[in-house]
Design a protein around this motif. Structure first.
Motif, PDB file in Angstrom:
ATOM      1  N   ALA B 146       0.762  -1.210  -0.217  1.00 36.33           N
ATOM      2  CA  ALA B 146       0.483   0.210  -0.319  1.00 36.33           C
ATOM      3  C   ALA B 146       0.907   1.694   0.282  1.00 36.33           C
ATOM      4  O   ALA B 146       0.620   2.174  -0.884  1.00 36.33           O
ATOM      5  CB  ALA B 146      -0.828   0.046   1.136  1.00 36.33           C
ATOM      6  N   LEU B 147       1.855   0.801   0.770  1.00 34.95           N
ATOM      7  CA  LEU B 147       3.032   2.606   0.593  1.00 34.95           C
ATOM      8  C   LEU B 147       3.625   2.348  -0.489  1.00 34.95           C
ATOM      9  O   LEU B 147       4.284   3.612  -1.151  1.00 34.95           O
ATOM     10  CB  LEU B 147       3.783   2.267   1.606  1.00 34.95           C
ATOM     11  CG  LEU B 147       3.354   1.861   2.839  1.00 34.95           C
ATOM     12  CD1 LEU B 147       3.911   2.178   4.423  1.00 34.95           C
ATOM     13  CD2 LEU B 147       2.432   3.194   3.154  1.00 34.95           C
ATOM     14  N   SER B 150       1.547   2.297  -7.238  1.00 39.14           N
ATOM     15  CA  SER B 150       0.745   3.365  -7.467  1.00 39.14           C
ATOM     16  C   SER B 150      -0.426   3.356  -7.720  1.00 39.14           C
ATOM     17  O   SER B 150      -1.331   1.932  -7.696  1.00 39.14           O
ATOM     18  CB  SER B 150       0.784   3.455  -8.512  1.00 39.14           C
ATOM     19  OG  SER B 150       0.057   4.468 -10.145  1.00 39.14           O
ATOM     20  N   PRO B 151      -1.627   4.620  -6.855  1.00 40.30           N
ATOM     21  CA  PRO B 151      -3.112   4.472  -6.931  1.00 40.30           C
ATOM     22  C   PRO B 151      -3.506   4.375  -7.816  1.00 40.30           C
ATOM     23  O   PRO B 151      -5.216   4.162  -7.352  1.00 40.30           O
ATOM     24  CB  PRO B 151      -2.905   5.429  -5.723  1.00 40.30           C
ATOM     25  CG  PRO B 151      -1.840   6.725  -5.372  1.00 40.30           C
ATOM     26  CD  PRO B 151      -1.277   6.129  -6.455  1.00 40.30           C
ATOM     27  N   ASN B 152      -3.165   4.677  -8.947  1.00 39.32           N
ATOM     28  CA  ASN B 152      -3.738   4.929 -10.261  1.00 39.32           C
ATOM     29  C   ASN B 152      -4.141   3.586 -10.976  1.00 39.32           C
ATOM     30  O   ASN B 152      -3.889   2.401 -10.776  1.00 39.32           O
ATOM     31  CB  ASN B 152      -2.546   5.308 -11.068  1.00 39.32           C
ATOM     32  CG  ASN B 152      -3.312   6.950 -11.844  1.00 39.32           C
ATOM     33  OD1 ASN B 152      -4.477   7.040 -11.988  1.00 39.32           O
ATOM     34  ND2 ASN B 152      -2.023   7.902 -11.454  1.00 39.32           N
ATOM     35  N   TYR B 153      -4.629   3.798 -11.949  1.00 43.25           N
ATOM     36  CA  TYR B 153      -5.407   2.922 -12.974  1.00 43.25           C
ATOM     37  C   TYR B 153      -4.386   1.635 -13.208  1.00 43.25           C
ATOM     38  O   TYR B 153      -3.213   2.261 -13.380  1.00 43.25           O
ATOM     39  CB  TYR B 153      -5.559   2.851 -13.610  1.00 43.25           C
ATOM     40  CG  TYR B 153      -7.207   3.415 -13.449  1.00 43.25           C
ATOM     41  CD1 TYR B 153      -8.787   2.768 -13.348  1.00 43.25           C
ATOM     42  CD2 TYR B 153      -7.934   4.860 -13.907  1.00 43.25           C
ATOM     43  CE1 TYR B 153      -9.642   3.305 -12.890  1.00 43.25           C
ATOM     44  CE2 TYR B 153      -9.254   5.519 -13.555  1.00 43.25           C
ATOM     45  CZ  TYR B 153      -9.497   4.426 -12.773  1.00 43.25           C
ATOM     46  OH  TYR B 153     -11.028   5.078 -12.661  1.00 43.25           O
ATOM     47  N   PHE B 354     -11.405  -3.910 -14.646  1.00 42.45           N
ATOM     48  CA  PHE B 354     -10.375  -2.979 -15.646  1.00 42.45           C
ATOM     49  C   PHE B 354      -9.375  -3.294 -14.938  1.00 42.45           C
ATOM     50  O   PHE B 354      -8.010  -2.821 -14.891  1.00 42.45           O
ATOM     51  CB  PHE B 354     -10.537  -1.541 -14.998  1.00 42.45           C
ATOM     52  CG  PHE B 354     -11.694  -0.717 -15.441  1.00 42.45           C
ATOM     53  CD1 PHE B 354     -11.912  -0.586 -17.071  1.00 42.45           C
ATOM     54  CD2 PHE B 354     -11.696   0.679 -15.109  1.00 42.45           C
ATOM     55  CE1 PHE B 354     -12.470  -0.175 -17.665  1.00 42.45           C
ATOM     56  CE2 PHE B 354     -12.411   1.249 -15.548  1.00 42.45           C
ATOM     57  CZ  PHE B 354     -12.723   1.671 -16.585  1.00 42.45           C
ATOM     58  N   SER B 357      -6.524  -5.259  -8.069  1.00 42.63           N
ATOM     59  CA  SER B 357      -6.396  -4.336  -7.073  1.00 42.63           C
ATOM     60  C   SER B 357      -4.622  -4.830  -7.033  1.00 42.63           C
ATOM     61  O   SER B 357      -4.303  -5.337  -7.268  1.00 42.63           O
ATOM     62  CB  SER B 357      -6.750  -4.624  -5.883  1.00 42.63           C
ATOM     63  OG  SER B 357      -5.687  -4.298  -4.731  1.00 42.63           O
ATOM     64  N   ALA B 358      -4.264  -3.239  -7.487  1.00 44.53           N
ATOM     65  CA  ALA B 358      -2.890  -3.394  -7.783  1.00 44.53           C
ATOM     66  C   ALA B 358      -1.848  -3.506  -6.437  1.00 44.53           C
ATOM     67  O   ALA B 358      -1.021  -4.107  -6.672  1.00 44.53           O
ATOM     68  CB  ALA B 358      -2.463  -1.737  -8.242  1.00 44.53           C
ATOM     69  N   ILE B 359      -2.677  -3.278  -5.974  1.00 42.19           N
ATOM     70  CA  ILE B 359      -1.920  -3.488  -3.805  1.00 42.19           C
ATOM     71  C   ILE B 359      -1.789  -5.065  -3.951  1.00 42.19           C
ATOM     72  O   ILE B 359      -0.739  -5.109  -3.407  1.00 42.19           O
ATOM     73  CB  ILE B 359      -2.586  -2.973  -3.211  1.00 42.19           C
ATOM     74  CG1 ILE B 359      -2.512  -0.502  -3.314  1.00 42.19           C
ATOM     75  CG2 ILE B 359      -1.977  -3.385  -1.673  1.00 42.19           C
ATOM     76  CD1 ILE B 359      -3.294  -0.304  -2.264  1.00 42.19           C
TER      77      ILE B 359
END
Lengths: 488, 488
Positions: B146-147, B150-153, B354, B357-359
């Motif tokens: 999480a740290l 990237s918070p992006n798509y 899409f 979740s990237a995290i």
């Protein structure tokens, strides 16, 4: 006897060696029961490190081709096979209807949301406003949720505590939903996809705003919607331009709309239009999908309640997302579904993926319940307003009659037209800006039938004010070049 | 003038008051510009706390019904409306094809994987083997991801680092896939759902093992598959019982199979059968979906490589999951897709949600790369073997000719038949066990056409050995009752 081993140069060396050895086994060079060369010998012969050879042997062992232990020799155990005929290129059958429609309508090269690599500043719509406080808080919530959430299969409809938090959250949008009315989905996109599966049939007319969100259009087309574009103006969807059912022969099965903040044109739908839209839907039995994507981001006026809050005939499917108010990589959104449809939507979600990650959901539920989400919202509004102000002010200063845009009281982007410039000239403009380190994005992909004008969608949520100012400076220079080179 | 306010008793008091006030506004009791009673007065009148009243007023303010500030009075701003005609019950249109098929085939009451509440021990298939070390490690990975993510798509196909980790991981199953060949999905279920969307057309014949995984069957039926059940034996799918294409008129578009460990019957498909299956698929242009769900869990023999590793004609879509080796609430799985289909699968995934979740993906990639995943796998295998041994030994001891089951060398469950007992008697048996605190689950839902025998699927991954022994003690008592009460 293994002098013919040839590495093919693809991928890691141990994988290459494994492949080469398999070929030798399958071609019968090494029969069942025969001994593989000692790893040290093989290593010297092939000029490979001993570790590479060990890895390849271990792989063959795992796959059951050889037996034995390092040191005492490795023996071929698997029945060896003659190689099959050289594989012909895969004969791909004709694509099915879903794929054919997708290929026809989805422009892989031009997916909005794809960042242009290598630019210094990107005015990209969809980049979130985040800050270190949010990042730290989210890391803590996830870690906490991982320790205390059941690792088992969860509810397809969504974790009860998150549905509870959302039922309280949507109250401020005027939506009275019990936790049972809420369905957790993997973002707005999945909500749209479920709507297409559950509510329409291929060939059904579907009314959609023109311009519209690209991905919503794509999914509807993939499911065979017969799209009915409805023009928008400063007050959103022009409800009196909705299809005339008597001439269409069939009412729109779905009406996709963004009443809080028309995407991407801007504008908020006023009361009277909302009432007329609901009346139309009720009269014709259409479902209205309300994408309330920017419902809470209002700067100079109070947010209107959602369309759903006025829905007295259960025609509205309300869709909300956390991509905008938190961040898009989260992949969590929600729907409020009329009671009679709930079971079918939950079943469709179950069949798609059994439901969202319980840990992510538990983290979000706690983030909302603790008040941290509200604090983040308030902070976001302040920061977003500053960013909007900086962008609007900069545009006004450089416009000089060359730009066309309106004041923007909501959301995280501003649509801007370059006056007297064609779509193709707009494309070149974007390319030139890119060469100068500025990421700009065209409005065209958001139109079913793009106008021949140069339009930009300027997203500002992801850039601090200082960066917006620097981006604007590049934009100003691009404009100078564009409009000094040729007549207006 | 507001003496008629009636609370409806649903939900929080402030929401009730908000609703009641809105009704008063909309019925014209309070016209535009009129003043709402001061909060203190309202609080006394209604016998509600002042905070409740303040919350309701604030809600009305947010929704734009009233204006003004606390202290100086709240004034009605919104145009008031006459109430609409009382809403008729929603007229639901006829369900579309997808929904109609789902309603027909999906038994909401009987979804496998739904835990029986209130039992002390549950021999439920799908419960994971977890331990505190995994929980702690996963919490740490999520927090770290999480740290730094990237918070992006993110990429619809999946995070490159996770696809890299998976391409190395599947090598041990003999699958040579580049990261480009890997698609990250939200578990096996989504893989199946994407296969149905991308590879088949409604009405297409789809060969499926009988018995089979319930959810795979459901999704295929929902998409209109014309299912062709193929019997299984101790060696998995009976390849020579695959549909005779000349009589069927059309080759199966898909063949769904679990070669490593047939689900739920058990058994591993031997070499010769695999070759015949691939040959059949190649000859007829069928796609084979290999669900390698238990590929790595082998106890007394080495795992065979996957079917995909033998696939010389690119007919196999390989599906893997982390629900079994880690835990099901994670909702991450993957596919290895023939190159010619990749673009269509990625597009279908993009259109659905899409991407994952990237995290979550970054956490998993690091968990795999650091070696923690392999350590967990090794630990799991030791623990699972002990659990299997305890269950098998207990069953042998209590069988007394009343149970029918085989040795089990793979996976996390054992199918068991109660001899001389009908399906209905099995249902009653399960009910009785439940009354004694033991969760048992029937094999019937896993059959398209369930046999009239009492079958159980005993999952043992989620219970420590001591709990398995206690569960077995209850099972033994249930058997005593069952077989002493009536003749065998």
């Amino acid at each position: 006897m293994l002098t013919q081993l040839q590495l093919d140069g693809n991928g890691p060396l141990h994988a290459q060696l494994t492949r080469a050895l398999k070929q030798a086994l399958e071609s019968g060079q090494l029969g069942q029961g025969s001994r593989l060369p000692p790893t040290r010998f093989m290593s010297e012969q092939m000029g490979l490190s001993r570790n590479t050879v060990l890895a390849a042997y271990e792989q063959l062992r795992t796959e059951g081709y050889i037996d034995g232990r390092v040191g005492s020799g490795s023996y071929v155990t698997a029945p060896t096979r003659r190689p099959a005929e050289p594989a012909p290129a895969t004969r791909l059958p004709a694509p099915n209807t879903f794929v054919a429609r997708t290929r026809q309508h989805l422009d892989h090269q031009n997916l909005p949301g794809k960042a242009i690599p290598g630019v210094r500043f990107s005015l990209q719509y969809g980049s979130p406003y985040t800050n270190p406080a949010l990042t730290t808080a989210w890391a803590r919530e996830l870690s906490h949720a991982a320790l205390y959430t059941s690792p088992n299969y969860s509810w397809a409809q969504g974790l009860p505590e998150l549905r509870q938090a959302i039922s309280e959250y949507v109250l401020r949008r005027g939506v009275e939903a019990s936790p049972d009315d809420v369905l957790i989905v993997a973002g707005t996109q999945q909500a749209m996809s479920l709507c297409a599966r559950v509510l329409m049939e291929a060939g059904d007319p579907v009314a959609i705003e023109e311009p519209q969100y690209y991905a919503t259009r794509s999914i509807m087309l993939a499911y065979g919607a017969h799209l009915q574009p409805v023009p928008v103006d400063e007050e959103g969807l022009q409800v009196d331009a909705l299809p005339d059912v008597s001439s269409l022969g069939q009412a729109p099965r779905l009406i996709c709309t963004t009443p809080s903040h028309q995407f991407p044109y801007g504008g908020t739908m006023p009361e009277a239009r909302r009432a007329a839209l609901l009346e139309y839907a009720h009269r014709h039995g259409s479902w209205v999908i309300e994408d309330d994507y920017d419902g809470e981001i209002r700067y100079d006026a109070r947010p209107l309640s959602s369309l759903k809050s006025q829905d007295r005939h259960d025609r509205v499917i309300y869709v909300g997302t956390f991509s905008k108010m938190l961040f898009p990589s989260m992949r969590l959104g929600f729907m409020v579904v009329p009671r009679g449809l709930r079971k079918d939507f939950v079943a469709a979600k179950w069949m798609e993926d059994f439901g969202a990650s319980a840990i992510d959901q538990a983290a979000l539920a706690n983030f909302m319940k603790s008040g941290a989400f509200d604090r983040h919202l308030r902070r976001s509004l302040v920061a977003l307003r500053e960013r909007r102000d900086a962008l609007l002010e900069g545009l006004r200063q450089m416009s000089n009659g060359r730009l066309e845009f309106r004041d923007s009281q909501a959301g995280m982007h501003i649509p801007v037209w370059l006056k007297h410039r064609s779509r193709e000239e707009g494309r070149q403009f974007i390319e030139r800006a890119r060469g100068m380190g500025l990421g700009l994005y065209s409005l065209s992909p958001y139109y079913l039938d793009p106008p021949d004008r140069a339009g930009l969608i300027l997203g500002y949520a992801g850039l601090p004010v200082r960066d917006i100012e620097l981006a604007l400076e590049v934009l100003r220079r691009c404009l100078e070049v564009e409009y000094s080179a040729r007549a207006h």
